[in-house]
Design a protein around this motif. Sequence first.
Motif, PDB file in Angstrom:
ATOM      1  N   ASP A 144      26.368  24.671 -44.565  1.00 40.87           N
ATOM      2  CA  ASP A 144      25.067  24.067 -44.812  1.00 40.87           C
ATOM      3  C   ASP A 144      24.300  23.857 -43.512  1.00 40.87           C
ATOM      4  O   ASP A 144      23.258  23.207 -43.488  1.00 40.87           O
ATOM      5  N   ILE A 145      24.814  24.432 -42.419  1.00 42.67           N
ATOM      6  CA  ILE A 145      24.156  24.333 -41.115  1.00 42.67           C
ATOM      7  C   ILE A 145      23.668  25.722 -40.699  1.00 42.67           C
ATOM      8  O   ILE A 145      24.376  26.720 -40.837  1.00 42.67           O
ATOM      9  N   LYS A 146      22.442  25.803 -40.218  1.00 38.62           N
ATOM     10  CA  LYS A 146      21.941  27.059 -39.672  1.00 38.62           C
ATOM     11  C   LYS A 146      21.303  26.789 -38.315  1.00 38.62           C
ATOM     12  O   LYS A 146      20.879  25.667 -38.010  1.00 38.62           O
ATOM     13  N   ASN A 147      21.244  27.828 -37.510  1.00 35.66           N
ATOM     14  CA  ASN A 147      20.654  27.703 -36.172  1.00 35.66           C
ATOM     15  C   ASN A 147      19.204  28.158 -36.197  1.00 35.66           C
ATOM     16  O   ASN A 147      18.869  29.193 -36.767  1.00 35.66           O
ATOM     17  N   GLU A 148      18.352  27.377 -35.565  1.00 37.86           N
ATOM     18  CA  GLU A 148      16.953  27.750 -35.399  1.00 37.86           C
ATOM     19  C   GLU A 148      16.572  27.588 -33.937  1.00 37.86           C
ATOM     20  O   GLU A 148      17.206  26.839 -33.191  1.00 37.86           O
ATOM     21  N   MET A 149      15.523  28.306 -33.518  1.00 38.86           N
ATOM     22  CA  MET A 149      15.061  28.186 -32.134  1.00 38.86           C
ATOM     23  C   MET A 149      14.595  26.759 -31.873  1.00 38.86           C
ATOM     24  O   MET A 149      13.888  26.159 -32.659  1.00 38.86           O
ATOM     25  N   GLY A 150      15.061  26.233 -30.741  1.00 37.99           N
ATOM     26  CA  GLY A 150      14.726  24.848 -30.401  1.00 37.99           C
ATOM     27  C   GLY A 150      13.991  24.752 -29.081  1.00 37.99           C
ATOM     28  O   GLY A 150      13.081  25.537 -28.810  1.00 37.99           O
ATOM     29  N   LEU A 151      14.411  23.849 -28.233  1.00 40.73           N
ATOM     30  CA  LEU A 151      13.729  23.605 -26.968  1.00 40.73           C
ATOM     31  C   LEU A 151      13.912  24.763 -25.998  1.00 40.73           C
ATOM     32  O   LEU A 151      14.956  25.392 -25.948  1.00 40.73           O
ATOM     33  N   ARG A 152      12.878  25.023 -25.188  1.00 39.79           N
ATOM     34  CA  ARG A 152      12.964  26.052 -24.146  1.00 39.79           C
ATOM     35  C   ARG A 152      13.411  25.409 -22.835  1.00 39.79           C
ATOM     36  O   ARG A 152      13.056  24.283 -22.530  1.00 39.79           O
ATOM     37  N   VAL A 164      20.276  22.800 -37.888  1.00 39.04           N
ATOM     38  CA  VAL A 164      19.499  22.121 -38.925  1.00 39.04           C
ATOM     39  C   VAL A 164      20.184  22.334 -40.267  1.00 39.04           C
ATOM     40  O   VAL A 164      20.909  23.301 -40.476  1.00 39.04           O
ATOM     41  N   LYS A 165      19.924  21.388 -41.170  1.00 36.38           N
ATOM     42  CA  LYS A 165      20.482  21.489 -42.505  1.00 36.38           C
ATOM     43  C   LYS A 165      19.750  22.565 -43.307  1.00 36.38           C
ATOM     44  O   LYS A 165      18.544  22.740 -43.191  1.00 36.38           O
ATOM     45  N   ARG A 166      20.501  23.291 -44.122  1.00 35.31           N
ATOM     46  CA  ARG A 166      19.863  24.218 -45.037  1.00 35.31           C
ATOM     47  C   ARG A 166      20.323  23.910 -46.452  1.00 35.31           C
ATOM     48  O   ARG A 166      21.389  23.344 -46.674  1.00 35.31           O
ATOM     49  N   GLU A 167      19.522  24.294 -47.429  1.00 33.88           N
ATOM     50  CA  GLU A 167      19.818  23.991 -48.819  1.00 33.88           C
ATOM     51  C   GLU A 167      20.900  24.922 -49.360  1.00 33.88           C
ATOM     52  O   GLU A 167      20.906  26.129 -49.065  1.00 33.88           O
ATOM     53  N   LEU A 168      21.802  24.360 -50.142  1.00 30.36           N
ATOM     54  CA  LEU A 168      22.821  25.131 -50.839  1.00 30.36           C
ATOM     55  C   LEU A 168      22.477  25.119 -52.317  1.00 30.36           C
ATOM     56  O   LEU A 168      22.232  24.066 -52.903  1.00 30.36           O
ATOM     57  N   MET A 169      22.478  26.301 -52.936  1.00 23.60           N
ATOM     58  CA  MET A 169      22.064  26.414 -54.323  1.00 23.60           C
ATOM     59  C   MET A 169      23.184  27.033 -55.162  1.00 23.60           C
ATOM     60  O   MET A 169      23.976  27.851 -54.679  1.00 23.60           O
ATOM     61  N   ILE A 170      23.259  26.623 -56.416  1.00 27.68           N
ATOM     62  CA  ILE A 170      24.138  27.281 -57.382  1.00 27.68           C
ATOM     63  C   ILE A 170      23.285  27.686 -58.573  1.00 27.68           C
ATOM     64  O   ILE A 170      22.280  27.035 -58.884  1.00 27.68           O
ATOM     65  N   ASN A 171      23.688  28.762 -59.228  1.00 29.57           N
ATOM     66  CA  ASN A 171      22.902  29.287 -60.343  1.00 29.57           C
ATOM     67  C   ASN A 171      23.792  29.473 -61.562  1.00 29.57           C
ATOM     68  O   ASN A 171      24.698  30.305 -61.563  1.00 29.57           O
ATOM     69  N   ASN A 172      23.545  28.688 -62.588  1.00 25.13           N
ATOM     70  CA  ASN A 172      24.220  28.845 -63.865  1.00 25.13           C
ATOM     71  C   ASN A 172      23.461  29.893 -64.664  1.00 25.13           C
ATOM     72  O   ASN A 172      22.370  29.642 -65.173  1.00 25.13           O
ATOM     73  N   GLU A 173      24.042  31.076 -64.801  1.00 32.24           N
ATOM     74  CA  GLU A 173      23.364  32.201 -65.441  1.00 32.24           C
ATOM     75  C   GLU A 173      23.502  32.192 -66.960  1.00 32.24           C
ATOM     76  O   GLU A 173      22.911  33.042 -67.633  1.00 32.24           O
ATOM     77  N   ASN A 174      24.259  31.250 -67.493  1.00 28.53           N
ATOM     78  CA  ASN A 174      24.472  31.207 -68.935  1.00 28.53           C
ATOM     79  C   ASN A 174      23.283  30.553 -69.634  1.00 28.53           C
ATOM     80  O   ASN A 174      22.430  29.936 -68.997  1.00 28.53           O
ATOM     81  N   TYR A 175      23.239  30.669 -70.976  1.00 28.65           N
ATOM     82  CA  TYR A 175      22.142  30.075 -71.732  1.00 28.65           C
ATOM     83  C   TYR A 175      22.381  28.594 -72.036  1.00 28.65           C
ATOM     84  O   TYR A 175      21.518  27.938 -72.626  1.00 28.65           O
TER      85      TYR A 175
END
Length: 276
Positions: A144-152, A164-175
């Motif tokens: 759930d952590i990703k790297n982004e460009m920060g301070l120079r 930074v935090k990134r979103e984690l998603m799950i997908n229930n494909e059933n009806y």
Amino acid sequence: MKYTIKYEGNNGVIDFNSAPYLLKNPEALFNFEISVNSTLNQLENREIIDCFYFGGKSVDLEIQILGKNKEQLIDQLDFYFNNDRELLSPSKLIVNDYYVYCYVIKSENRYFTKFRNFEVINYTFKFTSRWIKEDIIDFRRNDDIKNEMGLRYPMNYPFSYKAVKRELMINNENYASAKAKIIFYGPCVNPKITINDNIYSVEANLLENERIEIEPFEKTVIKYTAAGNAIDMMNYRYKKQSVFTEIPTGTSLLVKDSEFSCRLILYYERGIPAWS
């Protein structure tokens, strides 16, 4: 569409797609019926549907047994089927990605003769569940952590990265909503995930190679040690919400701590296996 059909019992696996055992009527697996609870409204002369439910189902399957040793082959089938009943442990009948729990409760010989090398026997399979497909989703430590460009920086580093935090998603494909088996892996302390604001958590200290399994069908919470010992953790589950809450259909946001790995197994349940 080619269907891979097999039987997975407590004593082994039988392929029903080719000799010596061949399923002659696979179309019977795609017949559907559901049970209904209803109330008759006599004043308005109509029936009101209260709910639909799975009430069990029996299916007759014709299996051709082919071989010079057909008697031994039939005895082998009977051994598998009888052993499942003796153990009170259902087998799985598998069609492609779907399976159903079942017992064989009846057999009827259709073309008995001792002078040829095949027989066709009608077996009655009693289904004890709906058809199920498993969707396995793994979340690793720190995913759930990703790297982004920060301070120079002025010297040798033209750029740096920040976590930074990134979103984690799950997908229930059933009806429909899906039961979920949740597995927490050690090492970690008090593992917790949140799905659509519902908390799934257990108060526990997990060491390396230990895990906790939240099982939705049996409604159990079990810790497994590195040595394979099972410890009941039901009293240590999060109790303000149910850890057995089903996952709604569609996309859901999952929030977890970065310091552990976990696995979700979604169970998609249907009245018949998917045609495609």
